[in-house]
Write an enzyme that holds these catalytic residues in place. Structure first.
Site, PDB file in Angstrom:
ATOM      1  N   GLN A   1      36.639  51.866  39.262  1.00 18.31           N
ATOM      2  CA  GLN A   1      35.638  50.920  38.790  1.00 18.31           C
ATOM      3  C   GLN A   1      34.700  50.545  39.936  1.00 18.31           C
ATOM      4  O   GLN A   1      35.073  50.623  41.104  1.00 18.31           O
ATOM      5  CB  GLN A   1      36.312  49.666  38.222  1.00 18.31           C
ATOM      6  CG  GLN A   1      37.061  49.936  36.924  1.00 18.31           C
ATOM      7  CD  GLN A   1      37.776  48.708  36.428  1.00 18.31           C
ATOM      8  OE1 GLN A   1      38.432  48.018  37.192  1.00 18.31           O
ATOM      9  NE2 GLN A   1      37.643  48.433  35.137  1.00 18.31           N
TER      10      GLN A   1
ATOM     11  N   ARG B   1      35.992  41.384  42.182  1.00 20.30           N
ATOM     12  CA  ARG B   1      37.226  42.151  41.992  1.00 20.30           C
ATOM     13  C   ARG B   1      37.104  43.036  40.775  1.00 20.30           C
ATOM     14  O   ARG B   1      36.554  42.634  39.749  1.00 20.30           O
ATOM     15  CB  ARG B   1      38.423  41.212  41.795  1.00 20.30           C
ATOM     16  CG  ARG B   1      39.741  41.943  41.625  1.00 20.30           C
ATOM     17  CD  ARG B   1      40.840  41.038  41.112  1.00 20.30           C
ATOM     18  NE  ARG B   1      40.549  40.503  39.779  1.00 20.30           N
ATOM     19  CZ  ARG B   1      40.680  41.182  38.641  1.00 20.30           C
ATOM     20  NH1 ARG B   1      41.092  42.434  38.652  1.00 20.30           N
ATOM     21  NH2 ARG B   1      40.394  40.624  37.481  1.00 20.30           N
ATOM     22  N   VAL B   2      37.610  44.250  40.902  1.00 18.61           N
ATOM     23  CA  VAL B   2      37.826  45.136  39.762  1.00 18.61           C
ATOM     24  C   VAL B   2      39.285  45.574  39.824  1.00 18.61           C
ATOM     25  O   VAL B   2      39.917  45.503  40.872  1.00 18.61           O
ATOM     26  CB  VAL B   2      36.875  46.360  39.760  1.00 18.61           C
ATOM     27  CG1 VAL B   2      35.447  45.928  39.482  1.00 18.61           C
ATOM     28  CG2 VAL B   2      36.965  47.130  41.055  1.00 18.61           C
ATOM     29  N   SER B   3      39.803  46.035  38.699  1.00 18.55           N
ATOM     30  CA  SER B   3      41.233  46.340  38.622  1.00 18.55           C
ATOM     31  C   SER B   3      41.615  47.696  39.189  1.00 18.55           C
ATOM     32  O   SER B   3      42.706  47.862  39.716  1.00 18.55           O
ATOM     33  CB  SER B   3      41.703  46.263  37.168  1.00 18.55           C
ATOM     34  OG  SER B   3      41.533  44.955  36.688  1.00 18.55           O
ATOM     35  N   THR B   4      40.744  48.684  39.052  1.00 20.00           N
ATOM     36  CA  THR B   4      41.125  50.029  39.476  1.00 20.00           C
ATOM     37  C   THR B   4      40.123  50.602  40.462  1.00 20.00           C
ATOM     38  O   THR B   4      38.965  50.179  40.515  1.00 20.00           O
ATOM     39  CB  THR B   4      41.232  50.982  38.269  1.00 20.00           C
ATOM     40  OG1 THR B   4      39.952  51.066  37.636  1.00 20.00           O
ATOM     41  CG2 THR B   4      42.269  50.495  37.259  1.00 20.00           C
TER      42      THR B   4
END
Length: 189
Positions: A14, A8-11
């Site tokens: 990314q 998982r990445v936040s944005t």
């Protein structure tokens, strides 16, 4: 007994490639990935699918526990669910292995630090906004409601519900615009 990975990445800007490679090297047969904030479990469909799919004896692998969740509560919820179902949790970059006592303890500590980091980031952001406001730099979000249009439609006899529907805004926003104008007129008088 399968090994599953979660990245998982936040944005959206990314990149997941580094996590994908680490999870592959850890022996993950299937890797679920998404671009979503880790501060909440809401809207993380890939994680939800993966959690439903895991079976007794499986292992869930992440690169770091903050990829799984950024709040202690969410981490504990996930860990408890995995434990009840007989699923181990491991992290490639941290000594987390919930199949051992030491791994469980370290997992708990990392969860506290992940939440602490999120809270610090939020505090710094609020401090930055306050400083920008004090310097006259930060004006907030640009208004999306055309006050003149709200007043025009109200003058034509439309009610708040119909104005809200036509302008695609909330009815409360219509009332707020109309109320602020009435308040401004009474202050001017």
């Amino acid at each position: 007994m399968a090994i599953y990975g979660y990245a998982r990445v936040s944005t959206t800007d990314q990149n997941l490639e580094v996590q994908r490679e680490a999870l592959g090297a850890a022996g993950c047969e299937t890797i679920r990935e998404e671009k979503a904030s880790g501060t909440s479990m809401q809207g993380r469909d890939e994680l939800e699918i993966l959690l439903q799919f895991l079976r007794k004896g499986d292992t869930l692998v992440v690169t770091r526990v903050d990829r799984l969740a950024r709040s202690v509560g969410d981490l504990q919820t996930i860990a408890k669910e995995l434990e009840m179902r007989g699923v181990a949790l491991k992290a490639t970059e941290q000594p987390v292995d919930t199949s051992t006592a030491a791994g469980k303890a370290f997992f708990g500590m990392l969860g506290v630090f992940a939440e602490f980091e999120t809270n610090l980031r939020s505090e710094r952001q609020m401090e930055g906004i306050a400083k920008a406001k004090a310097n006259g730099v930060y004006k907030g979000r640009k208004p999306i409601i055309d006050n003149a249009e709200v007043h025009k439609l109200a003058a034509e006899g439309l009610g708040a519900t119909e104005i809200a529907q036509r302008l695609n805004i909330g009815r409360t926003s219509v009332y707020r615009v109309l109320k602020s104008t009435v308040a401004a007129k009474s202050e001017a008088a």
